[in-house]
Design an enzyme around this catalytic site. Structure first.
Site, PDB file in Angstrom:
ATOM      1  N   TYR A 146       0.826  -1.222   0.000  1.00 41.62           N
ATOM      2  CA  TYR A 146       0.000   0.000   0.000  1.00 41.62           C
ATOM      3  C   TYR A 146       0.853   1.262   0.000  1.00 41.62           C
ATOM      4  O   TYR A 146       0.378   2.343  -0.334  1.00 41.62           O
ATOM      5  CB  TYR A 146      -0.946   0.034   1.210  1.00 41.62           C
ATOM      6  N   LYS A 195       3.201 -15.279   2.897  1.00 38.82           N
ATOM      7  CA  LYS A 195       3.107 -16.054   1.653  1.00 38.82           C
ATOM      8  C   LYS A 195       4.541 -16.422   1.268  1.00 38.82           C
ATOM      9  O   LYS A 195       5.043 -16.079   0.191  1.00 38.82           O
ATOM     10  CB  LYS A 195       2.402 -15.193   0.582  1.00 38.82           C
ATOM     11  N   ASP A 227      -3.305 -17.970   2.484  1.00 40.87           N
ATOM     12  CA  ASP A 227      -4.479 -18.638   1.903  1.00 40.87           C
ATOM     13  C   ASP A 227      -5.029 -19.665   2.890  1.00 40.87           C
ATOM     14  O   ASP A 227      -6.245 -19.794   3.071  1.00 40.87           O
ATOM     15  CB  ASP A 227      -4.159 -19.259   0.532  1.00 40.87           C
ATOM     16  N   ASP A 251      -5.329  -6.383   6.230  1.00 41.08           N
ATOM     17  CA  ASP A 251      -6.519  -5.643   5.793  1.00 41.08           C
ATOM     18  C   ASP A 251      -7.647  -6.632   5.496  1.00 41.08           C
ATOM     19  O   ASP A 251      -8.785  -6.488   5.949  1.00 41.08           O
ATOM     20  CB  ASP A 251      -6.134  -4.855   4.525  1.00 41.08           C
ATOM     21  N   ASP A 255     -11.004  -8.044   8.280  1.00 42.26           N
ATOM     22  CA  ASP A 255     -12.425  -7.934   7.911  1.00 42.26           C
ATOM     23  C   ASP A 255     -13.109  -9.293   7.992  1.00 42.26           C
ATOM     24  O   ASP A 255     -14.248  -9.408   8.437  1.00 42.26           O
ATOM     25  CB  ASP A 255     -12.585  -7.372   6.490  1.00 42.26           C
TER      26      ASP A 255
END
Ligand code: NAD
Length: 362
Positions: A146, A195, A227, A251, A255
């Site tokens: 980001y 990852k 994942d 992020d 959620d």
């Protein structure tokens, strides 16, 4: 003992829910013999109206000089408020970015806790929920993809976009330390999510987190691919205590974790930096649709105040008392409208009544 707390009521339901958190903090102060000195500052739309900018330098200086900052929410109705069609740096949300940067906050913590009494709102099956779950997601907030270089170019007539994902070892180390410190105050288990089968940033992440873990022998560390973590959150959420992860993975996963708890009015959050000073706020926004009606759920803000006591002021016992009072109020059948259901014996209460009921139980 005395503490200086900056309050940012903000916009919409912000002033209503912050007032209830203050009510509860005042009860804590009385019971445990503390003195909380509250200073209010303007941020968001109310600051734009009063000063022309979403956060003045003086207001930021007040926040910086305090022990902790408690925020309601900022912003008006999305797409339809007087603060919407203005330059990005003059919108209410710019105040949030300025305070996070000004206070050098790089770690965001969002707890996902399932209350026995609100199990009905959880979309997972009973056999998965079991006797509930209690985890926090620790998300790196100021690095990664980001904040990396980005550009879009045309190569041989084809549009091509690039976003750089970058982390240096210091950025990883400082958030890993926060995660292990928080694990020491909780279940002493960190699951670090990355990852590493594909990304170099994740390989470095894994290496540095392992080095930090060596300083916390009481805490168990497990690595998990992102994942797999997305699957595990809905298959076996009870295995998690502290999830430590980078900006983009955090992020998305935070959620997902908040969705499985069911209600937005219950979700607290904290943003921390290298010092004890932190910013505490509910995960929801300013809910302009219900502002001024005394029906908002103040619990997310009250639980954010509990996090503030625990992480910025080291008042663990007092934080436990607030969390226990919230549990007791739910057990006693009191609900604001957003968490009300048809179940027998429930009593619907207003925002200020919910604050009173929690304060009474401290
Ligand atoms: P929102 O979270 O404010 O509201 C979404 C829905 O949830 C609404 O129906 C609202 O009534 C309900 N809701 C939210 N909090 C509640 C509570 N405590 N009790 C009962 N119901 C509650 O999201 P939105 O409508 O997308 O955004 C409204 C404004 O808030 C926007 O200006 C947005 O930019 C801002 N916002 C601010 C923050 C922040 O200050 N950190 C975070 C998110 C959104």
């Amino acid at each position: 003992m005395g503490y200086n707390i900056t309050l940012i009521p903000g916009d919409g339901i912000g002033p209503e829910i912050v007032a209830e958190a203050v009510k509860v903090l005042e009860k804590v102060a009385k019971k445990y013999g503390h003195e909380f000195d509250f200073t209010k500052i303007l941020m968001g739309g109310c600051s734009i109206d009063a000063t022309g900018v979403p956060l003045t330098d003086e207001a930021l200086a007040t926040a910086k000089a305090s022990d902790a900052v408690l925020l309601g929410a900022v912003g008006g109705k999305v797409g339809n408020s007087k603060w919407y069609d203005v330059a990005p740096n003059l919108r209410p949300e710019a105040g949030l970015l300025k305070i996070r940067k000004g206070l050098e906050l790089f770690a965001n913590i969002r707890p996902a806790y399932l209350y026995e009494e609100l199990k009905g709102a959880c979309p997972l099956k009973d056999e998965i929920i079991g006797d509930g779950f209690d985890m926090v997601i620790m998300r790196e907030l100021t690095g990664g993809i980001y904040f990396g270089e980005r550009h879009t170019e045309e190569v041989n007539g084809v549009l091509k976009a690039t976003d750089m994902d970058t982390y240096d070892e210091n950025e990883i180390r400082r958030i890993a330390v926060k995660a292990f410190e928080i694990a020491m105050k909780r279940g002493k288990k960190v699951i670090s999510v990355d990852k590493a089968n594909v990304l170099d940033t994740s390989r470095l992440w894994r290496k540095v987190v392992k080095e930090v873990a060596a300083d916390y022998p009481e805490v168990t560390l497990e690595d998990m691919l992102v994942d797999n973590c997305a699957m595990q959150l809905v298959m076996n959420p009870r295995q998690f205590d502290v999830i430590l992860t980078e900006n983009m993975f955090g992020d998305i996963l935070s959620d997902e974790a908040s969705m499985i708890t069911g209600s937005i009015g219950m979700l607290s959050s904290a943003s921390l930096g290298a010092t004890k000073l932190g910013l505490y706020e509910p995960s929801h926004g300013s809910a302009p649709d219900i502002a001024g009606k005394d029906i908002a759920n103040p619990i997310a803000t009250i639980l954010s105040a509990a996090m503030m006591l625990r992480y910025s002021l080291d008042l663990d016992q007092e934080a436990d008392a607030i969390e226990a009072a919230v549990k007791q109020v739910l057990k006693d059948g009191y609900r604001t409208v957003d968490i009300m259901s048809e179940d027998a014996g429930l009593k619907q209460v207003s925002c200020h009544e919910m604050g009173d009921l929690i304060a009474e139980r401290i």
